[in-house]
Design an enzyme around this catalytic site. Sequence first.
Site: not given
Ligand code: TNX
Length: 538
Positions: A342
């Site tokens: 992300e």
């Molecule tokens: C996505 S999964 C994220 C996290 C969040 C999570 C909450 C991922 C690699 N990144 O930063 O905590 O969703 O479900």
Amino acid sequence: MVKSFATRFLTILFASAMIIACQQEKKKRINFPPTDLAQNNLIPKPLKVIPTNKAFGLDRYTAIHTSQNANGFFEVGAFLADKLKTKLNLDIPVNGNGTEPVERIIYINQSDSLELNAPEAYQLYITQDSIILNANTAEGAFRGIQTLRQVIPEESNDTLAEQRIWPVPTGKIVDNPTFGFRGSMLDVARHFFSVSDVKKYIDLLSYYKINVLHLHLSDDQGWRIEIKSWPKLTEIGGSTQVGGEAGGFFTQEDYKEIVAYAAKHYMTIIPEIDMPGHTNAASVSYPFLNGNGKTPKLYEGTHVGFSTFNTRKDTVYAFIDDVVREISELTPGPYFHIGGDESHVTKKKDYIYFVEKVEKIVQKYGKRMIGWDEVASANVDSTSISQYWSSGKNAQKAVKRGMKVILSPAKRAYLDMQYDTLSKLGLHWAAYIPVDSAYVWTPEEYEGIPMENILGIEAPLWSETIGNIDELEYLAFPRVIGYSELSWTTKENRDWENYKVRLANQAPYLDRMDVKYYTSPLIDWKKSKYTYKEIKKD
Ligand code: TNX
């Protein structure tokens, strides 16, 4: 008057005969009602279970013998004795000095058998007279001990006379896992969890043969591990958490304690420093790291994707080099997780440049890089590992690069997803995951990822909505028990109807361990003598 030699000799002879007779009396087999090893509460289900429908009587005349001079075997025996002490309040000697009155023996043997030629394989033979656990390695013996703990009933057979005795069903178990990597992740960044919370999680996971704990040690809301060369990371970056309460962090001594505790449970710790996104806490501590053009401030919310390191500054890589070096020195396991998810405000070309450079740093310190599935868009090495959480396309890129993939699909394996619309804790951006849908899927055939590319399965627990161990347990249990079975047990041996009965039988153990699990209405939970209070949150 002095006794004659003959009289004294006869007295000794008589006394010895009495002792032998008494011991033989004690050694008599006790007839239990038939017990069936296959009907037991074993999770994960072993490869083969052959019941013989009798019982071994475990009581205070039981002893443990382990192979001498076999690395780690005595410790595995001592681990079992310790667990039997807390479970049954029995003091069972390990390699005793022969003075204890002993009727039945649990042998933990190192065996060279080719059949056991895999690091975690074991065989367990339970007869009326003895229990024999064979394994090539102490790690295999440790997994076998978990099986034995599960077949020893939580409650003794109280109908039997004056002394307490626990009937252990007889038979043979042959076992070996499908995947060598069976993990869970704990996010200690959004909310901090203490060393003792982490240890309790390790206790529970290892009972179900999970052998990897991934710690998400940094994120926008907090930096949770002491780095001696950059002290403000924890002084400033560790000071708060989601919701604005005081945060916290592990000192290097704390982290070593966790690593050592995990090692005793044959569990590998994977440290994660999430970068180049999810780095607000680091950039508040040392603003030169920041790459999003804004002045960073401590963040106590739950949004993602707004932060990034500056990927074009040498000083940023010097900083990362120190962080990776210090953490790698404390981590005996082979992996270092760089996050990489992300990074919405990092330009694509900067992201790729960054991941490729950080991969080299990780390799320089002797570790294999793991990254969330996005890292496969960079030209990374086939020895690096991609953790699949949402993008099938990224998983395919990883496969093309010859990388191994860890399966953590958010829709199936995220422990922070709500059970259903009534759940008070958790999120639901990926799915609602009731206990059956967490279990009923086939990792071996997921998203067309070939079996030879799958390293294993990991169930991540993100902590935006949970702030204490009770809440942690509520989201993790019982679902994480199902992931242990998905990663250990062959697909032919898995079946929801059968699993849900074995899961119901975990209640006495979970209650005794004071686990605040979610009492899913899909499961007919077994009653136990321990009280259970489910957490309620309005
Ligand atoms: C996505 S999964 C994220 C996290 C969040 C999570 C909450 C991922 C690699 N990144 O930063 O905590 O969703 O479900």
